[in-house]
Design a protein around this motif. Structure first.
Motif, PDB file in Angstrom:
ATOM      1  N   ILE A 277      18.414  94.940  28.660  1.00  0.00           N
ATOM      2  CA  ILE A 277      17.105  94.292  28.735  1.00  0.00           C
ATOM      3  C   ILE A 277      16.193  94.915  27.691  1.00  0.00           C
ATOM      4  N   GLN A 278      15.554  94.061  26.895  1.00  0.00           N
ATOM      5  CA  GLN A 278      14.637  94.515  25.840  1.00  0.00           C
ATOM      6  C   GLN A 278      13.350  93.714  25.893  1.00  0.00           C
TER       7      GLN A 278
ATOM      8  N   TYR B  86      14.474  89.866  26.303  1.00  0.00           N
ATOM      9  CA  TYR B  86      15.817  89.453  25.913  1.00  0.00           C
ATOM     10  C   TYR B  86      16.821  90.132  26.845  1.00  0.00           C
ATOM     11  N   LEU B  87      17.672  89.316  27.449  1.00  0.00           N
ATOM     12  CA  LEU B  87      18.673  89.805  28.397  1.00  0.00           C
ATOM     13  C   LEU B  87      20.058  89.493  27.842  1.00  0.00           C
ATOM     14  N   SER B  88      20.819  90.553  27.553  1.00  0.00           N
ATOM     15  CA  SER B  88      22.193  90.411  27.058  1.00  0.00           C
ATOM     16  C   SER B  88      23.162  90.788  28.180  1.00  0.00           C
TER      17      SER B  88
ATOM     18  N   ALA C 236      25.047  85.716  20.101  1.00  0.00           N
ATOM     19  CA  ALA C 236      24.731  86.780  21.055  1.00  0.00           C
ATOM     20  C   ALA C 236      24.689  88.133  20.357  1.00  0.00           C
ATOM     21  N   ARG C 237      24.026  89.084  20.974  1.00  0.00           N
ATOM     22  CA  ARG C 237      23.939  90.427  20.408  1.00  0.00           C
ATOM     23  C   ARG C 237      25.337  91.061  20.319  1.00  0.00           C
ATOM     24  N   ASP C 238      25.486  92.023  19.445  1.00  0.00           N
ATOM     25  CA  ASP C 238      26.782  92.673  19.254  1.00  0.00           C
ATOM     26  C   ASP C 238      27.228  93.386  20.531  1.00  0.00           C
ATOM     27  N   GLY C 239      28.471  93.158  20.915  1.00  0.00           N
ATOM     28  CA  GLY C 239      29.028  93.788  22.107  1.00  0.00           C
ATOM     29  C   GLY C 239      28.775  93.027  23.384  1.00  0.00           C
ATOM     30  N   PHE C 240      28.117  91.875  23.322  1.00  0.00           N
ATOM     31  CA  PHE C 240      27.801  91.093  24.511  1.00  0.00           C
ATOM     32  C   PHE C 240      28.280  89.655  24.312  1.00  0.00           C
TER      33      PHE C 240
ATOM     34  N   LYS D 167      16.992  84.477  26.145  1.00  0.00           N
ATOM     35  CA  LYS D 167      15.586  84.703  25.834  1.00  0.00           C
ATOM     36  C   LYS D 167      14.770  84.266  27.040  1.00  0.00           C
ATOM     37  N   LEU D 168      14.051  85.199  27.635  1.00  0.00           N
ATOM     38  CA  LEU D 168      13.301  84.946  28.867  1.00  0.00           C
ATOM     39  C   LEU D 168      11.819  84.794  28.533  1.00  0.00           C
ATOM     40  N   ASN D 169      11.303  83.582  28.728  1.00  0.00           N
ATOM     41  CA  ASN D 169       9.879  83.305  28.538  1.00  0.00           C
ATOM     42  C   ASN D 169       9.166  83.476  29.882  1.00  0.00           C
ATOM     43  N   LEU D 170       8.852  84.717  30.188  1.00  0.00           N
ATOM     44  CA  LEU D 170       8.271  85.006  31.496  1.00  0.00           C
ATOM     45  C   LEU D 170       6.873  84.430  31.655  1.00  0.00           C
ATOM     46  N   TYR D 171       6.193  84.138  30.581  1.00  0.00           N
ATOM     47  CA  TYR D 171       4.848  83.554  30.693  1.00  0.00           C
ATOM     48  C   TYR D 171       4.908  82.118  31.212  1.00  0.00           C
ATOM     49  N   GLN D 172       6.109  81.518  31.227  1.00  0.00           N
ATOM     50  CA  GLN D 172       6.257  80.166  31.773  1.00  0.00           C
ATOM     51  C   GLN D 172       6.372  80.149  33.297  1.00  0.00           C
ATOM     52  N   ILE D 173       6.523  81.321  33.889  1.00  0.00           N
ATOM     53  CA  ILE D 173       6.641  81.392  35.350  1.00  0.00           C
ATOM     54  C   ILE D 173       5.257  81.273  35.970  1.00  0.00           C
ATOM     55  N   PRO D 174       5.058  80.386  36.937  1.00  0.00           N
ATOM     56  CA  PRO D 174       3.727  80.217  37.547  1.00  0.00           C
ATOM     57  C   PRO D 174       3.324  81.443  38.356  1.00  0.00           C
TER      58      PRO D 174
END
Length: 367
Positions: free
Chosen positions: A41-42, A52-54, A91-95, A100-107
């Motif tokens: 998680i980054q 970003y969740l790999s 995808a990122r290396d090794g994954f 891509k998590l757009n958390l601002y879209q969550i109500p």
């Protein structure tokens, strides 16, 4: 032991912390979970609501499923939260997958917990999709002879299970292993009861189940290390009606977590037995404590009675002793008034201690 919940608790906690943070925070964290699953998680402090969740998940079956995720699995992941989750290419290396998590879209209401929980269940979606691809063609009559060969599925390195796909049915076999003998006894009893209940008329809609201490005929020719167990082999006979519509997802998840369910049952049973034993021990201690209290009270009363008698006797004996002592002391005092007597002193006095005798002549007073 794996968690039977579809949601990853550690991943959910981190995403909630990131979403509810009062100030901007930066996260760069690795997580490892049951089944060799790895998360990365980054997020940056400049935009913490964009993360970003790999994910790296080994395939359930090597040789049949590719190392990369299939298009069907990708489509299932896209359907989790279309407004929040986006798939990054590549995808990122090794994954195997990067989201891509757009958390601002969550109500900002009560639904945010459910949305984050759905995102945290991505690993269960991927694993279920892989097993669904294996079970998809249950009704295929044109299966080649090679399809009847057992398929080894590894959800955890120490807990593999087998799926044998046959015309009109699928057989799932679980080799059961335990470290302690007490676990084997509890699990064997549980399997026998599960067979009696599962094969009864009341549960005709559930897959028939069997338990055997020896490997079933369908596993002949498999490696010895896969068949060396101490808890036997438990099998499910899955027909086409068990994988139709919504039942497919439930059947798949139950198969993935059967080993976990058995171990959880054994652990709960041991805890129940220990609680009953402690409760019974406490009751016995209370009974013994009550008996000892009664005995101590009786002994105390007896001692009080004996003590009273002993005190009375002691007073009486002390009076007699004091009288005897006073009499003896009186005799000793009286002895001091008597003349001292020395043996042989009379003879010594008569012979050597003679005083001169004076005459009775009267003297005349000189004037």
């Amino acid at each position: 032991m794996a968690c039977m919940d579809r949601v990853s608790p550690a991943l959910k906690q981190i995403l909630l912390k990131l979403y509810l943070a009062d100030k901007s925070i930066e996260i760069d964290h690795h997580l490892y979970e049951f089944g060799s699953i790895e998360y990365h998680i980054q997020s940056q402090a400049s935009n913490p609501l964009l993360a970003y969740l790999s994910i790296s998940i080994p395939p359930l079956c090597h040789g049949i499923l590719p190392n990369n995720l299939s298009p069907y699995t990708i489509e299932m992941v896209k359907g989790i939260c279309p407004n929040v989750v986006e798939i990054e290419e590549p995808a990122r290396d090794g994954f195997q997958l990067t989201l891509k998590l757009n958390l601002y879209q969550i109500p900002r209401n009560k639904d945010y917990v459910k949305v984050i929980g759905d995102i945290s269940s991505v690993q269960s979606v991927i694993l279920s999709s892989q097993l669904k691809e294996i079970l998809w063609n249950v009704n295929s009559d044109d299966a080649s002879p090679g399809m009847y060969k057992p398929i080894k599925l590894v959800y955890h390195p120490r807990e593999p299970f087998f799926v044998i796909r046959q015309p009109q049915r699928i057989i799932a076999v679980f080799p059961i292993r335990f470290r302690e003998k007490s676990d084997i006894v509890i699990a064997t009893t549980f399997f026998q009861e599960l067979m009696d209940v599962g094969n009864s008329d009341k549960w005709t809609k559930t897959p028939p189940c069997t338990w055997s201490a020896i490997p079933p005929p369908e596993l002949r020719g498999e490696a010895f290390e896969d068949l060396s167990t101490n808890g036997g082999f438990f099998s499910f006979d899955i027909s086409s009606r068990h994988v139709e519509g919504k039942r497919l997802d439930k059947t798949v998840w139950n198969l993935l977590n059967f080993n976990t369910y058995v171990r959880n049952h054994v652990k709960s049973t041991k805890g129940f037995i220990h609680r009953r034993m402690r409760k019974r021990m406490e009751n016995l201690v209370q009974v013994l404590h009550g008996t000892n209290s009664e005995e101590n009270e009786q002994a105390k009363q007896v001692k009080q009675r004996q003590g009273f008698r002993y005190t009375t006797k002691l007073v009486r004996s002390s009076k007699h002793t004091m009288k005897q002592r006073w009499r003896t002391l009186g005799r000793k005092i009286k002895r001091f008034h008597f003349r001292l007597k020395i043996h042989g002193f009379t003879r010594f006095r008569q012979r050597w201690l003679r005083f001169p005798k004076f005459s009775s002549t009267k003297y005349t007073k000189l004037e």
